[in-house]
Design a protein around this motif. Structure first.
Motif, PDB file in Angstrom:
ATOM      1  N   ILE A 276      30.944 -79.163  25.387  1.00 37.70           N
ATOM      2  CA  ILE A 276      32.316 -80.573  23.664  1.00 37.70           C
ATOM      3  C   ILE A 276      33.073 -79.435  23.798  1.00 37.70           C
ATOM      4  N   ALA A 277      32.879 -78.485  23.580  1.00 42.43           N
ATOM      5  CA  ALA A 277      34.491 -77.395  22.523  1.00 42.43           C
ATOM      6  C   ALA A 277      35.723 -77.820  23.844  1.00 42.43           C
ATOM      7  N   GLN A 278      35.225 -78.738  25.167  1.00 40.58           N
ATOM      8  CA  GLN A 278      36.438 -78.275  26.088  1.00 40.58           C
ATOM      9  C   GLN A 278      37.636 -79.453  25.600  1.00 40.58           C
ATOM     10  N   VAL A 279      37.228 -80.004  24.710  1.00 37.85           N
ATOM     11  CA  VAL A 279      37.514 -81.682  24.482  1.00 37.85           C
ATOM     12  C   VAL A 279      38.411 -81.971  23.668  1.00 37.85           C
ATOM     13  N   ASN A 284      37.149 -88.794  24.598  1.00 42.14           N
ATOM     14  CA  ASN A 284      35.861 -88.446  24.177  1.00 42.14           C
ATOM     15  C   ASN A 284      34.839 -87.549  24.826  1.00 42.14           C
ATOM     16  N   ALA A 285      33.612 -87.561  24.098  1.00 43.62           N
ATOM     17  CA  ALA A 285      32.357 -87.109  24.964  1.00 43.62           C
ATOM     18  C   ALA A 285      30.936 -86.599  24.473  1.00 43.62           C
ATOM     19  N   VAL A 286      30.462 -86.768  25.426  1.00 39.12           N
ATOM     20  CA  VAL A 286      28.989 -87.128  24.702  1.00 39.12           C
ATOM     21  C   VAL A 286      28.160 -86.330  25.901  1.00 39.12           C
ATOM     22  N   THR A 287      26.948 -85.148  24.833  1.00 41.00           N
ATOM     23  CA  THR A 287      26.413 -84.119  25.298  1.00 41.00           C
ATOM     24  C   THR A 287      25.036 -84.962  25.585  1.00 41.00           C
ATOM     25  N   VAL A 288      23.899 -84.998  26.576  1.00 45.46           N
ATOM     26  CA  VAL A 288      22.307 -85.426  26.049  1.00 45.46           C
ATOM     27  C   VAL A 288      21.747 -84.840  26.182  1.00 45.46           C
ATOM     28  N   ILE A 293      16.405 -82.361  32.029  1.00 51.03           N
ATOM     29  CA  ILE A 293      18.500 -82.795  32.365  1.00 51.03           C
ATOM     30  C   ILE A 293      19.241 -81.975  31.366  1.00 51.03           C
ATOM     31  N   ASN A 294      18.820 -81.390  29.914  1.00 49.77           N
ATOM     32  CA  ASN A 294      20.170 -80.906  29.608  1.00 49.77           C
ATOM     33  C   ASN A 294      20.808 -79.335  29.812  1.00 49.77           C
ATOM     34  N   PRO A 295      22.070 -79.533  29.170  1.00 49.09           N
ATOM     35  CA  PRO A 295      22.878 -80.646  28.889  1.00 49.09           C
ATOM     36  C   PRO A 295      23.886 -81.345  29.690  1.00 49.09           C
ATOM     37  N   LEU A 296      23.889 -82.911  30.038  1.00 47.88           N
ATOM     38  CA  LEU A 296      23.930 -83.547  30.109  1.00 47.88           C
ATOM     39  C   LEU A 296      25.323 -83.936  29.678  1.00 47.88           C
ATOM     40  N   THR A 297      26.865 -83.471  29.906  1.00 49.56           N
ATOM     41  CA  THR A 297      27.865 -83.779  29.051  1.00 49.56           C
ATOM     42  C   THR A 297      28.977 -84.831  29.788  1.00 49.56           C
ATOM     43  N   LEU A 298      28.990 -86.297  29.213  1.00 48.12           N
ATOM     44  CA  LEU A 298      30.672 -87.100  30.097  1.00 48.12           C
ATOM     45  C   LEU A 298      31.483 -87.049  28.968  1.00 48.12           C
TER      46      LEU A 298
END
Ligand code: HSE
Length: 436
Positions: A276-279, A284-288, A293-298
Motif C-alpha cells: 500500500i505504501a507504493q501507491v 487507489n488501493a485496498v488491502t484485505v 490469504i492475507n494480505p491481498l492488495t488490489l
C-alpha cells in the motif's frame, strides 16, 4: 439470443459519457460475454443541447430522472447523478419499486440509505449493484461479496481517495506544503467540488462504510466512523516518516476487534516496503486481510470517467447475465448495527512529533511522562531545526518519537502532561501507525 438488455442512464457527466462510449466500443464483446446485447435506450440530464462527445440521437431523452426510472421500456436504471438525497434517492426508489434493477456509483447515498435501498431491491427481487461507488475501476465490491465469499475477514484497509493520495505524494516528493498541493490537485480536477469532503476524510468514510458492510455484515453507516483528515500533515512529518521507514497515507480501516468492528479514517503511517505504501498519486488501493490469504492488495485507478464507467458496465453485465446477489453480500435483515469506535481505546503504535525546548532535562521530562503511561519507545530522534521544514521557533528542536503498541488514551494523557510541564511549544503531531 435473449432480447437486448435495455438501459436508461440518469446523469451525463464524465462518467455517463464514458459509459455510453464504452458500451458502443465493446458492443460485440459484451453481447458475447453476457449472452445478450446491451443497449442504452434512454438518458436523462439537465442540459439537452450540450455536446458530450457521444451520439445520443437514438436515445429517448428524459428531463426527470424519476420518470426515466419508471419508464416501461427500460430494464436497468443507471444512476450517475450523485448526492445522498433527491433526485438520486427518489429515482432509485422509483426504479426498484417498479421492478427495475439499479446500478449506481453513489457512495454518499449508499453510506446513508444503503440498507433501506437494499431491502427495497430484495423485496422486488431486483439487483442493486454499486461496484463503481468504491475504488473506481478496482473490483473490490465483487472481490469482497463474491470472490472472497468463503473467507473470514480480519481487516480491510485502503487508500480510497485519490485527491488525498495525490496531495500526500506531492508533499513528499516535492517537499511542498499542504495548501499548495491542494491547489494543484484542484487545478488538475481531482478534488470534489467542495475539497473539504476529500481532505477531511468524508469521501473515504463513505467508501469505507460500504466495504465494512460487505466484509463484516455491518449496516453501512458513515456516522459510525471516526474521521480525521490530512490538513494537519506537514512536509516535516513526511520526511521524518521516510527516515524512519514509513510513508503517510490517508487510510480507511475496518478491523475486527474483541470489542466489535472498528471503523476509522485518518492519516496513517504504513511501512515503506508494504504494497500500500507504493501507491502514489491519484491511484487507489485496498488491502484485505482474511484468514489464510492475507494480505491481498488490489491497486488501480480510483476515479475518472473511464475507470468509473468500467465498474458500472461490469455491474450492468451481471444483470444482463442474470446474476443477482444480496447488495451487501447477505440479506439486508441480517446486517448488524455498528457503534462508533471509541478512539481512546484504539491500540497501536504512534508517531509523535514535538517541538521541544532545547534545554537540559527536556528529554528526561518527556521520557518520564511517557513511562508514567507505560508507553514504550521504539525510537526517539532529535533533529537540528534546519534539518526539516518545521514551524520550529528559536530555542526549539523537533523531537520525533515512535512508540510500541499502546492505547490512544495513554498517548493523549502523556502528551497533556508534557504540555503542562512547559517543555514543548505548539501542538504535538500524532499519527497512528498501522501494522502491515
Ligand atoms: N474525489 C474522489 C477522489 C473521487 O479524489 O478519489 C472519486 O470518488
Amino acid at each position: 439470443m435473449t432480447a437486448a438488455l435495455k438501459v436508461g442512464i440518469a446523469g451525463l457527466g464524465t462518467v455517463g459519457a464514458a459509459l455510453i462510449a464504452q458500451v458502443a466500443r465493446q458492443r460485440e464483446a459484451l453481447a458475447a460475454r453476457c449472452g445478450r446485447a446491451i443497449e442504452i435506450v434512454a438518458v436523462c440530464a439537465r442540459a439537452k443541447g450540450k455536446d458530450r462527445g457521444v451520439d445520443l440521437k437514438k436515445m429517448k431523452w428524459f428531463a426527470d430522472p424519476v420518470a426515466l426510472a419508471r419508464a416501461g421500456d427500460i430494464d436497468v436504471f443507471v444512476e450517475l447523478i450523485g448526492g445522498a438525497g433527491d433526485p438520486a434517492k427518489g429515482a432509485i426508489e422509483a426504479a426498484l419499486a417498479s421492478g427495475k434493477s439499479v446500478v449506481t456509483a453513489n457512495k454518499a447515498l449508499l453510506a446513508k440509505h444503503g440498507v433501506k435501498l437494499a431491502a427495497l431491491a430484495e423485496k422486488h427481487h431486483v439487483a442493486l449493484n454499486f461496484e463503481a461507488a468504491v475504488g473506481g475501476a478496482i473490483p473490490i465490491v465483487k472481490t469482497l461479496r463474491e470472490g472472497l465469499a468463503g473467507n473470514s475477514f480480519e481487516r480491510i484497509y485502503g487508500i480510497l481517495n485519490g485527491t488525498c493520495n495525490c496531495i500526500l505524494t506531492q508533499m513528499e516528493q516535492d517537499k511542498m506544503p499542504f495548501a499548495e498541493c491542494l491547489k494543484e490537485a484542484q487545478r488538475l480536477g481531482y478534488a470534489e467540488a467542495d475539497p473539504s469532503f476529500d481532505i477531511e476524510g468524508h469521501d473515504t468514510a463513505q467508501k469505507l462504510a460500504i466495504l465494512a458492510s460487505l466484509a463484516f455484515g455491518t449496516k453501512a453507516d458513515q456516522s459510525a466512523i471516526y474521521v480525521e483528515g490530512i490538513s494537519s500533515i506537514t512536509p516535516a512529518d513526511l520526511l521524518a516518516a521516510e527516515e524512519l521507514g514509513y510513508r503517510v497515507k490517508l487510510l480507511g480501516v475496518a478491523v475486527k476487534t474483541d470489542k466489535g468492528i472498528e471503523q476509522r479514517v485518518h492519516p496513517t503511517m504504513v511501512r515503506k516496503d508494504s504494497a500500500i505504501a507504493q501507491v502514489m498519486g491519484v491511484t487507489n488501493a485496498v488491502t484485505v486481510d482474511a484468514a489464510g490469504i492475507n494480505p491481498l492488495t488490489l491497486i488501480g485507478p480510483g476515479a475518472g470517467g473511464a475507470a468509473t464507467a468500467s465498474a458500472v458496465l461490469s455491474d450492468i453485465g451481471d444483470i444482463a447475465r442474470g446474476v443477482r446477489t444480496s447488495p451487501f453480500g447477505r440479506p439486508s435483515a441480517l446486517l448488524k448495527n455498528v457503534r462508533k469506535a471509541p478512539m481512546q481505546r484504539h491500540e497501536g503504535g504512534y508517531y509523535i512529533r514535538l517541538l521541544a525546548r532545547d534545554k537540559p532535562g527536556t528529554a528526561a521530562t518527556i521520557a518520564t511522562r511517557l513511562a508514567e503511561q507505560e508507553i514504550s519507545l521504539e525510537s526517539i530522534v532529535q533533529r537540528h531545526p534546519a534539518h526539516v521544514d518545521t514551524d520550529a521557533k528559536a530555542g526549539s528542536v523537533p523531537v520525533i518519537l515512535i512508540t510500541y503498541a499502546t492505547t490512544e488514551d495513554a498517548v493523549r494523557k502523556a502528551l497533556a502532561a508534557v504540555g503542562r510541564d512547559r517543555v514543548i511549544s505548539g501542538t504535538p503531531q500524532v499519527i497512528r501507525i498501522e501494522k502491515n
